[in-house]
Design an enzyme around this catalytic site. Structure first.
Site, PDB file in Angstrom:
ATOM      1  N   GLU A   1      73.159  40.493 102.515  1.00 56.69           N
ATOM      2  CA  GLU A   1      73.470  39.273 103.925  1.00 56.69           C
ATOM      3  C   GLU A   1      75.187  38.806 103.556  1.00 56.69           C
ATOM      4  O   GLU A   1      75.247  38.599 102.196  1.00 56.69           O
ATOM      5  CB  GLU A   1      72.951  37.890 103.639  1.00 56.69           C
TER       6      GLU A   1
ATOM      7  N   CYS B   1      66.917  36.789 103.430  1.00 58.76           N
ATOM      8  CA  CYS B   1      66.923  35.868 102.900  1.00 58.76           C
ATOM      9  C   CYS B   1      65.566  34.207 103.226  1.00 58.76           C
ATOM     10  O   CYS B   1      65.140  35.142 102.635  1.00 58.76           O
ATOM     11  CB  CYS B   1      68.559  35.105 103.161  1.00 58.76           C
TER      12      CYS B   1
ATOM     13  N   LYS C   1      69.113  36.579 112.360  1.00 59.94           N
ATOM     14  CA  LYS C   1      68.442  36.082 111.385  1.00 59.94           C
ATOM     15  C   LYS C   1      67.629  34.579 112.422  1.00 59.94           C
ATOM     16  O   LYS C   1      68.152  33.710 113.001  1.00 59.94           O
ATOM     17  CB  LYS C   1      69.315  35.002 109.702  1.00 59.94           C
TER      18      LYS C   1
END
Length: 274
Positions: free
Chosen positions: A54, A156, A120
């Site tokens: 990321e 993440c 995300k």
């Protein structure tokens, strides 16, 4: 009765992947050089897919709005050129413009015959950091066929949410890649490893979680990475793991194991909705 998986006579597709555990900096052009060199190394290792962390466009810990570009902008196009020139699919985190002056935390997935992106979904509003102040959440899961393998994507903090991984499993994902820039702190490395293995069990898929290497100058609440990139099998076995320092982790993914596990341990089919 013990849970067993019969791996004999399982016919599946084998995909070699590499996880490039690196440290991105503040200059997007410099980070492109990192992508280029590690994509070459992954190709030389025989991989068809290389996963970067990321925030490869620019590391956390400073302003990200100013570097955000459209998914068809010059930074993304430069990654596309690298992937096409080397002949490998690249997954790398970047930032794209969003509403209300925010950005999207975007994974670019690009290579021969492939061009997609994932925004995300779960934003890191935890441990004193508020990602939602500057980042708008995504809403749609993504799967892509790469080399005959259905691959799902998460980023993440997404790894803390089992339902997303179960949904990706429902969509047929045999491998789920998780680029990250994990926040440091007591117990955080142990949580990272545990979560990667747990999400593999939840989805009965391989999970390949690629973190930023631990930076030497990390300060404050910004998540800059702790390293320890890891690949887990669908039954939670660690197939490869790095330490905190930069490195390239290369693993073969055999989808025959996914098919076998989903027959003997059909948690996706057995689960109940509440």
């Amino acid at each position: 009765m013990a849970e067993e998986t019969n791996q004999e006579d399982q016919m599946g597709t084998t995909l070699r992947i590499s996880l490039a555990q690196v440290t991105s900096g503040t200059e997007p052009s410099d980070n492109l050089k990192i992508i280029d060199s590690h994509a070459h190394a992954a190709k030389e290792a025989g991989s068809s897919l290389v996963v970067f962390p990321e925030a490869m466009m620019r590391c956390f810990g400073g302003p990200i709005r100013g570097v955000a570009e459209p998914i068809d902008g010059p930074w993304a196009d430069a990654v596309r050129e690298i992937a096409q020139r080397i002949g490998i699919t690249v997954v790398a985190g970047m930032f794209t413009p969003a509403d209300e002056g925010r950005v999207s935390n975007t994974l670019l997935v690009t290579g021969p015959g492939t061009d997609a992106h994932y925004d995300k979904i779960h934003l890191f509003d935890a441990f004193g950091f508020a990602e939602s102040d500057t980042v708008a959440p995504g809403s749609e899961p993504l799967t892509v066929d790469i080399g005959g393998v259905t691959i799902g994507f998460a980023t993440c903090y997404d790894i803390r949410f089992p339902a997303l991984f179960q949904k990706l499993g429902d969509l047929g994902a045999e491998l789920i890649v998780v680029p990250a820039s994990w926040g440091s702190g007591p117990g955080k490395v142990e949580q990272w490893s545990l979560l990667a293995r747990a999400r593999a069990l939840d989805s009965t898929a391989f999970v390949a979680a690629c973190d930023q290497a631990e930076p030497a100058d990390a300060e404050g609440a910004a998540p800059r990475g702790v390293g320890h990139s890891i690949v887990s099998s669908p039954v939670g076995e660690i197939l490869g793991e790095l330490d905190a320092t930069p490195g390239l982790l290369t693993v073969d993914i055999d989808t025959g194991l996914v098919e076998s596990v989903r027959k003997t341990l059909p948690v996706l089919g057995n689960r109940r909705q509440f």
